[in-house]
Design a protein around this motif. Structure first.
Motif, PDB file in Angstrom:
ATOM      1  N   LEU A 266      12.789 -18.244  -1.871  1.00 52.73           N
ATOM      2  CA  LEU A 266      11.834 -19.046  -1.280  1.00 52.73           C
ATOM      3  C   LEU A 266      10.484 -18.950  -2.195  1.00 52.73           C
ATOM      4  N   GLU A 267       9.983 -19.572  -2.763  1.00 50.80           N
ATOM      5  CA  GLU A 267       9.009 -19.560  -3.575  1.00 50.80           C
ATOM      6  C   GLU A 267       7.758 -19.346  -3.520  1.00 50.80           C
ATOM      7  N   GLU A 268       7.558 -19.637  -1.894  1.00 49.44           N
ATOM      8  CA  GLU A 268       6.546 -19.715  -1.082  1.00 49.44           C
ATOM      9  C   GLU A 268       6.922 -17.965  -0.854  1.00 49.44           C
ATOM     10  N   LEU A 269       7.433 -16.997  -1.328  1.00 51.87           N
ATOM     11  CA  LEU A 269       7.114 -15.590  -1.668  1.00 51.87           C
ATOM     12  C   LEU A 269       7.082 -14.664  -2.823  1.00 51.87           C
ATOM     13  N   ALA A 270       6.948 -15.609  -3.379  1.00 50.18           N
ATOM     14  CA  ALA A 270       6.149 -15.462  -5.320  1.00 50.18           C
ATOM     15  C   ALA A 270       5.194 -14.103  -4.916  1.00 50.18           C
ATOM     16  N   PRO A 271       3.623 -15.249  -3.614  1.00 55.46           N
ATOM     17  CA  PRO A 271       2.410 -14.238  -3.822  1.00 55.46           C
ATOM     18  C   PRO A 271       2.834 -12.621  -3.128  1.00 55.46           C
ATOM     19  N   TYR A 272       3.293 -12.658  -2.273  1.00 58.14           N
ATOM     20  CA  TYR A 272       3.850 -11.253  -1.681  1.00 58.14           C
ATOM     21  C   TYR A 272       4.353 -10.443  -2.615  1.00 58.14           C
ATOM     22  N   ARG A 273       5.440 -10.569  -3.102  1.00 57.76           N
ATOM     23  CA  ARG A 273       6.216 -10.438  -3.939  1.00 57.76           C
ATOM     24  C   ARG A 273       5.654  -9.726  -5.596  1.00 57.76           C
ATOM     25  N   ARG A 274       4.941 -10.253  -5.764  1.00 59.02           N
ATOM     26  CA  ARG A 274       3.819  -9.243  -7.394  1.00 59.02           C
ATOM     27  C   ARG A 274       2.596  -8.690  -5.862  1.00 59.02           C
ATOM     28  N   ALA A 275       2.468  -8.755  -5.129  1.00 57.78           N
ATOM     29  CA  ALA A 275       1.209  -7.972  -4.788  1.00 57.78           C
ATOM     30  C   ALA A 275       1.903  -6.977  -3.978  1.00 57.78           C
ATOM     31  N   PHE A 276       3.215  -7.166  -3.694  1.00 56.36           N
ATOM     32  CA  PHE A 276       4.218  -5.499  -2.899  1.00 56.36           C
ATOM     33  C   PHE A 276       4.371  -4.720  -3.974  1.00 56.36           C
ATOM     34  N   GLY A 277       4.456  -5.440  -5.327  1.00 59.24           N
ATOM     35  CA  GLY A 277       4.829  -4.857  -6.754  1.00 59.24           C
ATOM     36  C   GLY A 277       3.642  -3.864  -6.694  1.00 59.24           C
ATOM     37  N   ARG A 278       2.787  -4.459  -7.041  1.00 58.66           N
ATOM     38  CA  ARG A 278       1.326  -4.038  -7.431  1.00 58.66           C
ATOM     39  C   ARG A 278       1.341  -2.569  -6.960  1.00 58.66           C
ATOM     40  N   PHE A 279       1.496  -2.610  -5.652  1.00 58.17           N
ATOM     41  CA  PHE A 279       1.153  -1.605  -4.466  1.00 58.17           C
ATOM     42  C   PHE A 279       2.339  -0.799  -4.564  1.00 58.17           C
ATOM     43  N   LYS A 280       3.379  -0.641  -4.646  1.00 62.38           N
ATOM     44  CA  LYS A 280       4.608  -0.287  -5.035  1.00 62.38           C
ATOM     45  C   LYS A 280       3.902   1.176  -6.422  1.00 62.38           C
ATOM     46  N   ASP A 281       3.944   0.465  -7.719  1.00 62.52           N
ATOM     47  CA  ASP A 281       3.155   1.175  -8.473  1.00 62.52           C
ATOM     48  C   ASP A 281       1.838   1.653  -8.230  1.00 62.52           C
ATOM     49  N   ALA A 282       0.916   1.124  -7.952  1.00 67.78           N
ATOM     50  CA  ALA A 282      -0.207   2.511  -7.644  1.00 67.78           C
ATOM     51  C   ALA A 282      -0.135   3.612  -6.687  1.00 67.78           C
ATOM     52  N   TRP A 283       0.973   3.317  -5.695  1.00 65.36           N
ATOM     53  CA  TRP A 283       1.320   3.813  -4.484  1.00 65.36           C
ATOM     54  C   TRP A 283       1.816   5.371  -5.301  1.00 65.36           C
ATOM     55  N   CYS A 284       3.433   4.861  -6.388  1.00 61.76           N
ATOM     56  CA  CYS A 284       3.661   5.686  -7.579  1.00 61.76           C
ATOM     57  C   CYS A 284       2.842   6.506  -7.866  1.00 61.76           C
ATOM     58  N   LEU A 285       1.400   6.290  -8.538  1.00 64.57           N
ATOM     59  CA  LEU A 285       0.630   6.646  -9.375  1.00 64.57           C
ATOM     60  C   LEU A 285      -0.273   7.989  -8.926  1.00 64.57           C
ATOM     61  N   GLY A 286      -0.182   7.881  -6.798  1.00 73.97           N
ATOM     62  CA  GLY A 286      -0.849   8.696  -6.600  1.00 73.97           C
ATOM     63  C   GLY A 286      -2.056   8.593  -5.272  1.00 73.97           C
ATOM     64  N   GLN A 287      -2.528   6.658  -5.745  1.00 74.52           N
ATOM     65  CA  GLN A 287      -3.784   6.405  -5.096  1.00 74.52           C
ATOM     66  C   GLN A 287      -3.067   5.903  -3.235  1.00 74.52           C
ATOM     67  N   PRO A 288      -3.908   6.270  -2.364  1.00 76.34           N
ATOM     68  CA  PRO A 288      -4.133   6.847  -0.968  1.00 76.34           C
ATOM     69  C   PRO A 288      -3.306   5.657  -0.522  1.00 76.34           C
ATOM     70  N   LEU A 289      -2.702   5.397   0.405  1.00 76.77           N
ATOM     71  CA  LEU A 289      -1.451   4.232   0.287  1.00 76.77           C
ATOM     72  C   LEU A 289      -2.364   2.702   1.174  1.00 76.77           C
ATOM     73  N   ALA A 290      -3.716   3.110   1.436  1.00 76.37           N
ATOM     74  CA  ALA A 290      -4.694   1.460   2.042  1.00 76.37           C
ATOM     75  C   ALA A 290      -5.242   1.184   0.627  1.00 76.37           C
ATOM     76  N   PHE A 291      -5.469   1.856  -0.293  1.00 76.54           N
ATOM     77  CA  PHE A 291      -6.289   1.940  -1.506  1.00 76.54           C
ATOM     78  C   PHE A 291      -4.821   0.940  -2.201  1.00 76.54           C
ATOM     79  N   ALA A 292      -3.478   1.886  -2.687  1.00 80.24           N
ATOM     80  CA  ALA A 292      -2.209   1.133  -3.351  1.00 80.24           C
ATOM     81  C   ALA A 292      -2.222  -0.359  -2.943  1.00 80.24           C
TER      82      ALA A 292
END
Length: 404
Positions: A266-292
């Protein structure tokens, strides 16, 4: 043997409605429908006709007379590969006199048993074991068995398991409801899949619009029936012409009907996919879960994020979105405690382990955190010697309202 023209009982006439194969664009057979007239010659409904027969204590005989009439009329127009669908009340099938007599009359008729589908009507049966036995006797003669009006009243999954029908006909209310939303359409698709998994053909009845017809094709129904394709007809000439038409009776556009899209597509999922990708990258860089996860949690229908270890056990508690509480349904208090819970059986966890680094999109399921239907985005990541699965939930019930 009953005289179908007896003055105290409604007169019997047969109408037939095609049951169409979506794959072939042609009738697989015809359902026989009672068209009765009362003593004054006025049309009366099948329910009214059988009420008169029941009051006279001749319901079983009247049912047999109807079936004889249906078979005789069917034989006049049917092609050699056409099948007759005939409704029968469970009480008649289990009757010690009328059940065997009915079967014998059908065996001796002009239509072979393997071209007759006995539709067991939706009705309460006080002796279900007797109905199972009666159906088995019919099957032994070579008749096919169908269950009518699945999804309404008493015709449920247990009856499917007990009677092992060749065909299940879905109540028309299901297709009427399914066209209302993507979520309901997906549920209908899952129901068709379940019945196929059990081992039956599926008929979707009551189709009156092109939208319903296209959805039936999307749901991979085997057969369809309804006014959109053809109304019941009494005239043999009309029925013969329908079956022998040179052009397919089904709209050719149904063959190109868009299949129900998977959630992951679904194309409507794209914003959630992008935001999840940013979450994954930030968490792997050591940012706290809530902030990431802040960008994901700002999405309209985001519910929460969480982390699992390689065994599927949750590390810490969820981080909920600010609006999660107002979308939380009643739940068991224990289920709100997520830390240490084992989610290794969840599909989103297993799929993430199999496809490291990819963003996995689950099918909708019931979240035990808030008893919401949700979709989970997940991904397996590795930090040093340890692996983790990151998860992020979307409220499917709200998000799906915007889907076409």
């Amino acid at each position: 043997m009953i005289d179908a023209s007896a003055p105290e009982l409604p007169q019997i006439e047969s109408a037939f409605q095609p049951v169409l194969s979506l794959a072939h664009g042609a009738p697989v057979g015809y359902e026989a429908l009672l068209r009765a007239r009362d003593a004054a010659g006025k049309p009366c409904s099948p329910e009214a006709a059988f009420a008169v027969a029941r009051q006279a204590g001749r319901c079983g005989e009247y049912e047999r007379a109807c079936l004889r009439r249906h078979v005789a009329r069917f034989a006049q127009f049917a092609r050699e590969d056409d099948v007759l669908f005939a409704n029968l009340h469970p009480d008649v099938l289990v009757d010690p006199v009328h059940g065997p007599a009915l079967a014998q009359e059908l065996v001796e008729s002009a239509v072979e048993p393997n071209r007759i589908v006995i539709e067991v009507l939706e009705a309460r049966q006080e002796t279900p074991a007797a109905l199972v036995d009666a159906v088995e006797r019919l099957r032994a003669h070579g008749f096919l068995i169908a269950l009518d009006d699945f999804g309404a009243g008493l015709t449920n999954l247990g009856r499917v398991w007990d009677l092992r029908p060749d065909v299940v006909k879905l109540d028309r209310e299901l297709i009427c409801k399914a066209v209302e939303s993507y979520r309901k359409a997906r549920s209908l698709l899952r129901l068709v899949d379940l019945l196929h998994d059990i081992g039956t053909f599926v008929v979707i009845e009551g189709i009156e619009t092109e939208e319903q017809a296209r959805l039936s094709a999307d749901c991979d129904a085997d057969f369809v029936q309804g006014y959109f394709f053809a109304r019941p007809a009494i005239e043999i000439e009309a029925l013969a012409a329908f079956g022998a038409g040179s052009s397919p009776p089904l709209d050719a556009r149904l063959g190109d009907a868009r299949k129900l899209r998977r959630i992951a597509d679904l194309e409507e999922l794209a914003p959630y996919r992008r935001a999840f990708g940013r979450f994954k990258d930030a968490w792997c860089l050591g940012q706290p879960l809530a902030f990431a996860a802040r960008h994901f949690l700002e999405c309209e229908w985001a519910l929460r994020v969480f982390v699992l270890d390689e065994s599927g056990r949750q590390v810490g508690e969820n981080v909920e979105s600010d609006h999660c509480c107002e979308r939380r349904c009643a739940t068991f208090p224990l289920l709100a405690r997520r830390a240490g819970a084992n989610w290794s059986k969840r599909a989103y966890f297993r799929e993430a382990l199999l496809r490291p680094g990819e963003t996995i999109v689950s099918e909708p399921y019931m979240s035990s955190s808030s008893t919401n239907l949700c979709v989970t985005l997940s991904a397996f990541v590795r930090l040093g010697e340890h692996g983790y699965v990151l998860g992020a939930d979307i409220a499917f019930e709200g998000w799906s309202r915007h889907l076409a």
